[in-house]
Design an enzyme around this catalytic site. Structure first.
Site, PDB file in Angstrom:
ATOM      1  N   ASP A  10     -11.058  -4.433  -4.953  1.00 10.34           N
ATOM      2  CA  ASP A  10     -11.551  -5.524  -4.110  1.00 10.34           C
ATOM      3  C   ASP A  10     -11.485  -6.867  -4.845  1.00 10.34           C
ATOM      4  O   ASP A  10     -11.611  -6.920  -6.069  1.00 10.34           O
ATOM      5  CB  ASP A  10     -12.998  -5.205  -3.714  1.00 10.34           C
ATOM      6  CG  ASP A  10     -13.483  -6.086  -2.578  1.00 10.34           C
ATOM      7  OD1 ASP A  10     -12.642  -6.722  -1.916  1.00 10.34           O
ATOM      8  OD2 ASP A  10     -14.711  -6.144  -2.352  1.00 10.34           O
ATOM      9  N   HIS A  56      -3.014 -10.840  -3.627  1.00 14.17           N
ATOM     10  CA  HIS A  56      -2.536  -9.466  -3.425  1.00 14.17           C
ATOM     11  C   HIS A  56      -1.386  -9.151  -4.383  1.00 14.17           C
ATOM     12  O   HIS A  56      -1.291  -8.054  -4.923  1.00 14.17           O
ATOM     13  CB  HIS A  56      -2.089  -9.257  -1.973  1.00 14.17           C
ATOM     14  CG  HIS A  56      -3.232  -9.302  -0.996  1.00 14.17           C
ATOM     15  ND1 HIS A  56      -4.421  -8.649  -1.221  1.00 14.17           N
ATOM     16  CD2 HIS A  56      -3.364  -9.922   0.210  1.00 14.17           C
ATOM     17  CE1 HIS A  56      -5.240  -8.866  -0.200  1.00 14.17           C
ATOM     18  NE2 HIS A  56      -4.624  -9.643   0.676  1.00 14.17           N
ATOM     19  N   LEU A  81      -0.079  12.594 -14.064  1.00 14.31           N
ATOM     20  CA  LEU A  81      -1.103  11.970 -13.221  1.00 14.31           C
ATOM     21  C   LEU A  81      -0.773  12.122 -11.736  1.00 14.31           C
ATOM     22  O   LEU A  81       0.358  11.872 -11.325  1.00 14.31           O
ATOM     23  CB  LEU A  81      -1.170  10.469 -13.564  1.00 14.31           C
ATOM     24  CG  LEU A  81      -2.047   9.599 -12.672  1.00 14.31           C
ATOM     25  CD1 LEU A  81      -3.520   9.830 -12.977  1.00 14.31           C
ATOM     26  CD2 LEU A  81      -1.706   8.122 -12.843  1.00 14.31           C
TER      27      LEU A  81
HETATM   28  C1  FPP Z   1      -9.035  -6.226  -1.361  1.00  9.49           C
HETATM   29  O1  FPP Z   1      -8.968  -7.577  -1.595  1.00  9.49           O
HETATM   30  C2  FPP Z   1      -7.791  -5.527  -1.460  1.00  9.49           C
HETATM   31  C3  FPP Z   1      -7.081  -4.993  -0.415  1.00  9.49           C
HETATM   32  C4  FPP Z   1      -7.404  -5.185   0.998  1.00  9.49           C
HETATM   33  C5  FPP Z   1      -5.934  -4.166  -0.597  1.00  9.49           C
HETATM   34  C6  FPP Z   1      -5.634  -3.720  -1.999  1.00  9.49           C
HETATM   35  C7  FPP Z   1      -4.281  -4.169  -2.257  1.00  9.49           C
HETATM   36  C8  FPP Z   1      -3.725  -4.413  -3.465  1.00  9.49           C
HETATM   37  C9  FPP Z   1      -4.374  -4.169  -4.744  1.00  9.49           C
HETATM   38  C10 FPP Z   1      -2.408  -4.996  -3.531  1.00  9.49           C
HETATM   39  C11 FPP Z   1      -1.430  -4.254  -2.766  1.00  9.49           C
HETATM   40  C12 FPP Z   1      -1.117  -2.951  -3.376  1.00  9.49           C
HETATM   41  C13 FPP Z   1      -0.484  -2.042  -2.685  1.00  9.49           C
HETATM   42  C14 FPP Z   1       0.026  -0.831  -3.354  1.00  9.49           C
HETATM   43  C15 FPP Z   1      -0.311  -2.239  -1.239  1.00  9.49           C
HETATM   44  P1  FPP Z   1      -9.536  -8.540  -0.464  1.00  9.49           P
HETATM   45  O2  FPP Z   1      -8.382  -9.136   0.228  1.00  9.49           O
HETATM   46  O3  FPP Z   1     -10.473  -7.804   0.434  1.00  9.49           O
HETATM   47  O4  FPP Z   1     -10.294  -9.581  -1.334  1.00  9.49           O
HETATM   48  P2  FPP Z   1     -11.545 -10.480  -0.863  1.00  9.49           P
HETATM   49  O5  FPP Z   1     -12.665  -9.526  -0.539  1.00  9.49           O
HETATM   50  O6  FPP Z   1     -11.815 -11.313  -2.056  1.00  9.49           O
HETATM   51  O7  FPP Z   1     -11.103 -11.254   0.321  1.00  9.49           O
END
Ligand code: FPP
Length: 256
Positions: free
Chosen positions: A31, A48, A142
């Protein structure tokens, strides 16, 4: 591949870990990509992209220190509520991650597995993911579980539907249903429950992640946003885990 043993700091943290009590299964709620970007005056999508870099490092680190299962929450059933543009970027980052990393993951014996309903992903993305699962399915290192279009409640409902179907068709008796049988209908059927659930960016919620499986997981919330969660942070978190007292509803051995 990065070599995590190289930096003295990491070596020191590793020396302080009990290598015989590493978590078998680590699950991560990645997150804070958006906040990481906002803090830098950048678009969320840059966050991202930085998140993918962090993922790359953490997968390599887990593989090198001998973690057996790593589950990452890459796209939830609720993430479809995001703007179409952001969903598109997340999907193309996923495709790109697999395209660029598959060869190396495969040569490091990583086995890719998916948790979630990938039939609802864009066709090309779903195909790429399935190709990666297929190519790596006999690997012995893994296990990397990518939670994609995953939601804990949806997972429980689909397990229930499959169980009812098996009962109706006389493949399963009502009396034989217990926790072990139920767990076999989940996406994680062949995978032990997570020992450690990590959430980055300070939020203290499970957000529909591994609701059944995390019943006795140790939860560690770290303040860093996901793009800042590097190998050193992971090793620190494992150290925190090793200092926890896991009782699974029982009492300490010495008190018996
Ligand atoms: C949360 O950050 C993250 C996600 C919704 C997706 C996780 C994605 C990645 C780590 C990158 C993509 C990786 C792959 C393999 C697809 P958020 O956008 O909710 O952050 P915020 O809460 O600060 O807005």
């Amino acid at each position: 591949m990065i070599n995590i043993w190289k930096t003295n700091k990491n070596k020191k943290i590793l020396d302080n870990l009990d290598r015989d009590r590493l978590p078998l299964h680590i699950a991560i709620i990645m997150d804070g990509n958006g906040r990481w970007a906002r803090q830098r005056g950048l678009p969320r999508t840059v966050g991202h992209r930085a998140g993918v870099e962090a993922l790359r490092g953490i997968v390599q680190c887990c593989s090198q220190i001998g973690i057996k299962y790593l589950t990452v929450y890459a796209f939830s059933t609720e993430n479809w509520k995001r703007p179409q543009y952001e969903i598109g970027i997340l999907m193309s980052l996923l495709k790109e991650y697999i395209r660029l990393e598959l060869k190396e993951l495969h040569s490091n014996e990583v086995r890719i597995h998916v948790l979630g309903n990938i039939s609802q992903l864009p066709k090309d993305v779903g195909e790429q993911v399935l190709k990666a699962c297929d190519k790596t399915r006999n690997n012995k290192g893994l296990v990397l579980n990518l939670a994609l279009n995953y939601g804990g409640r949806a997972e429980i409902i689909q397990a229930l539907q499959a169980i009812v179907d098996d009962v109706i068709n006389n493949n399963l008796s009502l009396e034989s249903i217990n926790e072990e049988v139920f767990a076999n209908y989940l996406y994680t059927a062949d995978c032990p429950d997570p020992d450690l659930v990590i959430r980055t960016s300070g939020e203290m919620r499970l957000s529909n992640f591994l609701l059944w499986q995390a019943a006795y997981s140790e939860i560690v919330v770290v303040d860093e946003c996901w793009p800042d969660f590097k190998e050193e942070s992971l090793l620190d978190t494992i150290r925190v885990y090793q200092n926890r007292d896991r009782r699974f509803g029982g009492i300490k051995k010495v008190e018996e």
